[in-house]
Motif scaffolding. Structure first.
Motif, PDB file in Angstrom:
ATOM      1  N   ASN A  28       0.794  -1.082   0.011  1.00 38.88           N
ATOM      2  CA  ASN A  28      -0.027  -0.142  -0.037  1.00 38.88           C
ATOM      3  C   ASN A  28       0.974   1.294  -0.090  1.00 38.88           C
ATOM      4  OD1 ASN A  28      -2.347  -1.231  -0.094  1.00 38.88           O
ATOM      5  ND2 ASN A  28      -2.933  -1.081   1.907  1.00 38.88           N
ATOM      6  N   ARG A  29       2.189   1.146   0.822  1.00 36.00           N
ATOM      7  CA  ARG A  29       2.910   2.273   0.770  1.00 36.00           C
ATOM      8  C   ARG A  29       3.411   2.760  -0.592  1.00 36.00           C
ATOM      9  NH1 ARG A  29       3.007   6.563   2.751  1.00 36.00           N
ATOM     10  NH2 ARG A  29       2.419   5.729   4.610  1.00 36.00           N
ATOM     11  N   GLN A  30       3.842   1.607  -1.469  1.00 34.31           N
ATOM     12  CA  GLN A  30       4.343   1.929  -2.738  1.00 34.31           C
ATOM     13  C   GLN A  30       3.325   2.497  -3.572  1.00 34.31           C
ATOM     14  OE1 GLN A  30       5.630  -2.267  -2.809  1.00 34.31           O
ATOM     15  NE2 GLN A  30       7.746  -1.721  -3.317  1.00 34.31           N
ATOM     16  N   LEU A  31       2.218   1.728  -3.536  1.00 35.16           N
ATOM     17  CA  LEU A  31       1.082   2.354  -4.405  1.00 35.16           C
ATOM     18  C   LEU A  31       0.741   3.759  -4.171  1.00 35.16           C
ATOM     19  CD1 LEU A  31      -1.430  -0.698  -4.308  1.00 35.16           C
ATOM     20  CD2 LEU A  31      -0.120  -0.026  -6.262  1.00 35.16           C
ATOM     21  N   LEU A  32       0.735   4.126  -2.723  1.00 32.62           N
ATOM     22  CA  LEU A  32       0.390   5.500  -2.484  1.00 32.62           C
ATOM     23  C   LEU A  32       1.456   6.488  -3.235  1.00 32.62           C
ATOM     24  CD1 LEU A  32      -0.677   5.372   1.010  1.00 32.62           C
ATOM     25  CD2 LEU A  32      -1.855   6.412  -0.725  1.00 32.62           C
ATOM     26  N   THR A  33       2.698   6.070  -3.151  1.00 34.49           N
ATOM     27  CA  THR A  33       3.812   7.091  -3.684  1.00 34.49           C
ATOM     28  C   THR A  33       3.672   7.061  -4.936  1.00 34.49           C
ATOM     29  OG1 THR A  33       5.150   5.925  -1.558  1.00 34.49           O
ATOM     30  CG2 THR A  33       6.432   6.987  -3.749  1.00 34.49           C
ATOM     31  N   VAL A  34       3.235   5.870  -5.755  1.00 29.06           N
ATOM     32  CA  VAL A  34       3.416   5.981  -7.179  1.00 29.06           C
ATOM     33  C   VAL A  34       2.107   6.920  -7.543  1.00 29.06           C
ATOM     34  CG1 VAL A  34       2.874   4.558  -9.250  1.00 29.06           C
ATOM     35  CG2 VAL A  34       4.653   4.013  -7.748  1.00 29.06           C
ATOM     36  N   ALA A  35       0.999   6.674  -6.925  1.00 27.90           N
ATOM     37  CA  ALA A  35      -0.277   7.233  -7.349  1.00 27.90           C
ATOM     38  C   ALA A  35      -0.300   8.855  -7.184  1.00 27.90           C
ATOM     39  CB  ALA A  35      -1.575   6.780  -6.602  1.00 27.90           C
ATOM     40  N   THR A  36       0.293   9.156  -6.040  1.00 28.74           N
ATOM     41  CA  THR A  36       0.591  10.694  -5.464  1.00 28.74           C
ATOM     42  C   THR A  36       1.653  11.422  -5.819  1.00 28.74           C
ATOM     43  OG1 THR A  36       1.287  10.061  -3.324  1.00 28.74           O
ATOM     44  CG2 THR A  36      -1.245  10.210  -3.642  1.00 28.74           C
ATOM     45  N   GLY A  37       2.738  10.564  -6.012  1.00 21.09           N
ATOM     46  CA  GLY A  37       4.140  11.211  -6.280  1.00 21.09           C
ATOM     47  C   GLY A  37       4.714  11.735  -4.915  1.00 21.09           C
ATOM     48  N   CYS A  38       4.270  11.370  -3.888  1.00 20.41           N
ATOM     49  CA  CYS A  38       4.736  11.906  -2.548  1.00 20.41           C
ATOM     50  C   CYS A  38       5.030  10.625  -1.728  1.00 20.41           C
ATOM     51  CB  CYS A  38       3.829  12.563  -1.972  1.00 20.41           C
ATOM     52  SG  CYS A  38       4.208  13.292  -0.563  1.00 20.41           S
ATOM     53  N   ILE A  64       8.388  -8.132 -17.325  1.00 21.20           N
ATOM     54  CA  ILE A  64       8.230  -8.605 -15.824  1.00 21.20           C
ATOM     55  C   ILE A  64       8.592 -10.072 -15.730  1.00 21.20           C
ATOM     56  CG2 ILE A  64       6.801  -8.674 -13.750  1.00 21.20           C
ATOM     57  CD1 ILE A  64       5.052  -6.271 -14.928  1.00 21.20           C
ATOM     58  N   GLU A  65       8.204 -10.820 -16.476  1.00 20.12           N
ATOM     59  CA  GLU A  65       8.496 -12.361 -16.139  1.00 20.12           C
ATOM     60  C   GLU A  65      10.077 -12.609 -16.156  1.00 20.12           C
ATOM     61  OE1 GLU A  65       7.885 -16.859 -18.056  1.00 20.12           O
ATOM     62  OE2 GLU A  65       7.865 -15.011 -19.335  1.00 20.12           O
ATOM     63  N   GLY A  66      10.447 -11.597 -17.439  1.00 18.05           N
ATOM     64  CA  GLY A  66      11.949 -12.078 -17.438  1.00 18.05           C
ATOM     65  C   GLY A  66      12.941 -11.605 -16.484  1.00 18.05           C
ATOM     66  N   GLN A  73       8.732   1.610 -12.083  1.00 16.45           N
ATOM     67  CA  GLN A  73       8.957   2.832 -12.820  1.00 16.45           C
ATOM     68  C   GLN A  73       7.673   3.700 -12.601  1.00 16.45           C
ATOM     69  OE1 GLN A  73       8.658   2.971 -17.150  1.00 16.45           O
ATOM     70  NE2 GLN A  73      10.252   4.089 -17.158  1.00 16.45           N
ATOM     71  N   SER A  74       7.661   4.837 -11.984  1.00 19.94           N
ATOM     72  CA  SER A  74       6.582   5.726 -11.679  1.00 19.94           C
ATOM     73  C   SER A  74       6.112   6.182 -12.943  1.00 19.94           C
ATOM     74  CB  SER A  74       6.837   6.811 -10.706  1.00 19.94           C
ATOM     75  OG  SER A  74       7.669   7.643 -11.409  1.00 19.94           O
ATOM     76  N   PHE A  75       4.765   6.782 -13.043  1.00 19.79           N
ATOM     77  CA  PHE A  75       4.345   7.325 -14.285  1.00 19.79           C
ATOM     78  C   PHE A  75       5.131   8.564 -14.569  1.00 19.79           C
ATOM     79  CE2 PHE A  75       1.641  10.610 -16.127  1.00 19.79           C
ATOM     80  CZ  PHE A  75       1.340   9.829 -17.349  1.00 19.79           C
ATOM     81  N   ARG A  76       5.569   9.310 -13.648  1.00 19.58           N
ATOM     82  CA  ARG A  76       6.397  10.548 -13.916  1.00 19.58           C
ATOM     83  C   ARG A  76       7.504  10.251 -14.616  1.00 19.58           C
ATOM     84  NH1 ARG A  76       5.730  15.026 -15.425  1.00 19.58           N
ATOM     85  NH2 ARG A  76       4.050  15.231 -14.165  1.00 19.58           N
ATOM     86  N   ASP A  80       8.788  11.317 -18.092  1.00 20.37           N
ATOM     87  CA  ASP A  80      10.122  12.184 -18.549  1.00 20.37           C
ATOM     88  C   ASP A  80      11.257  11.314 -19.228  1.00 20.37           C
ATOM     89  OD1 ASP A  80       9.176  14.035 -16.937  1.00 20.37           O
ATOM     90  OD2 ASP A  80       9.901  13.453 -15.001  1.00 20.37           O
ATOM     91  N   LEU A  81      10.901  10.274 -19.670  1.00 19.96           N
ATOM     92  CA  LEU A  81      11.986   9.474 -20.506  1.00 19.96           C
ATOM     93  C   LEU A  81      12.681  10.273 -21.599  1.00 19.96           C
ATOM     94  CD1 LEU A  81      11.039   5.774 -20.697  1.00 19.96           C
ATOM     95  CD2 LEU A  81      12.930   6.800 -19.343  1.00 19.96           C
ATOM     96  N   GLY A  82      11.677  11.310 -22.240  1.00 21.80           N
ATOM     97  CA  GLY A  82      11.992  12.148 -23.242  1.00 21.80           C
ATOM     98  C   GLY A  82      12.170  11.255 -24.639  1.00 21.80           C
ATOM     99  N   VAL A  83      11.431  10.170 -24.698  1.00 24.28           N
ATOM    100  CA  VAL A  83      11.182   9.275 -25.990  1.00 24.28           C
ATOM    101  C   VAL A  83       9.962   9.462 -26.454  1.00 24.28           C
ATOM    102  CG1 VAL A  83      13.519   7.879 -25.552  1.00 24.28           C
ATOM    103  CG2 VAL A  83      11.225   7.173 -24.881  1.00 24.28           C
TER     104      VAL A  83
END
Length: 149
Positions: A28-38, A64-66, A73-76, A80-83
């Motif tokens: 849940n902590r990881q999901l909150l961080t990714v979802a909110t960016g905080c 993911i299987e490999g 990787q977060s959405f941000r 920001d990858l630039g590609v």
């Protein structure tokens, strides 16, 4: 005309391939961080149900299987990858190519577009339906169907 979805209930658990490859769901902590960016967000200020985050559909041969331990990787970070192909006034057309016809050399592919419950009944939407959907979804862009398959 509206139709009733006949799918069984959605599942939010990992696929068998994910489990076999060693993929572990996020906390849940990881999901909150990714979802909110905080990193300091608490679940009581987040208005969405964390149990509603679906697990990734991991299929054989997926990244993911490999390597299920590869850093997430977060959405941000992805953005920001630039590609990315940025939409501009000169680059604002989304081209859609229809799937190729299936000839006798690959006739076994005909089954890929049929449901398990109704064999020999195509369930794939026509390319015009896909174009209409994309026009609604990408309303700020032109969506064009390529004439050549």
């Amino acid at each position: 005309m509206s139709t009733v979805c006949e799918h069984s209930p959605l599942t939010f658990s990992s696929s068998p391939t994910a489990i076999a490859s060693g993929y572990r769901p996020y906390s849940n902590r990881q999901l909150l961080t990714v979802a909110t960016g905080c990193t300091r967000t608490t679940s009581d200020v987040f208005t969405h149900d964390l149990n509603a985050f679906p697990a990734p559909l991991v299929l054989p041969g997926d990244d993911i299987e490999g390597d299920p331990t590869y850093p997430s990787q977060s959405f941000r970070e992805w953005l920001d990858l630039g590609v990315r192909n940025h939409v501009t006034s000169g680059r604002n057309v989304l081209y859609v190519a229809a799937a190729p016809d299936i000839d006798s050399k690959v006739e076994h592919m005909q089954d890929w577009q049929c449901s398990d419950t109704e064999p020999n009944t195509p369930t794939v939407p026509g390319v015009e339906s896909i174009v209409a959907y994309l026009r609604a979804f990408y309303h700020v862009m032109e969506v064009e169907l390529l004439q050549q398959r």
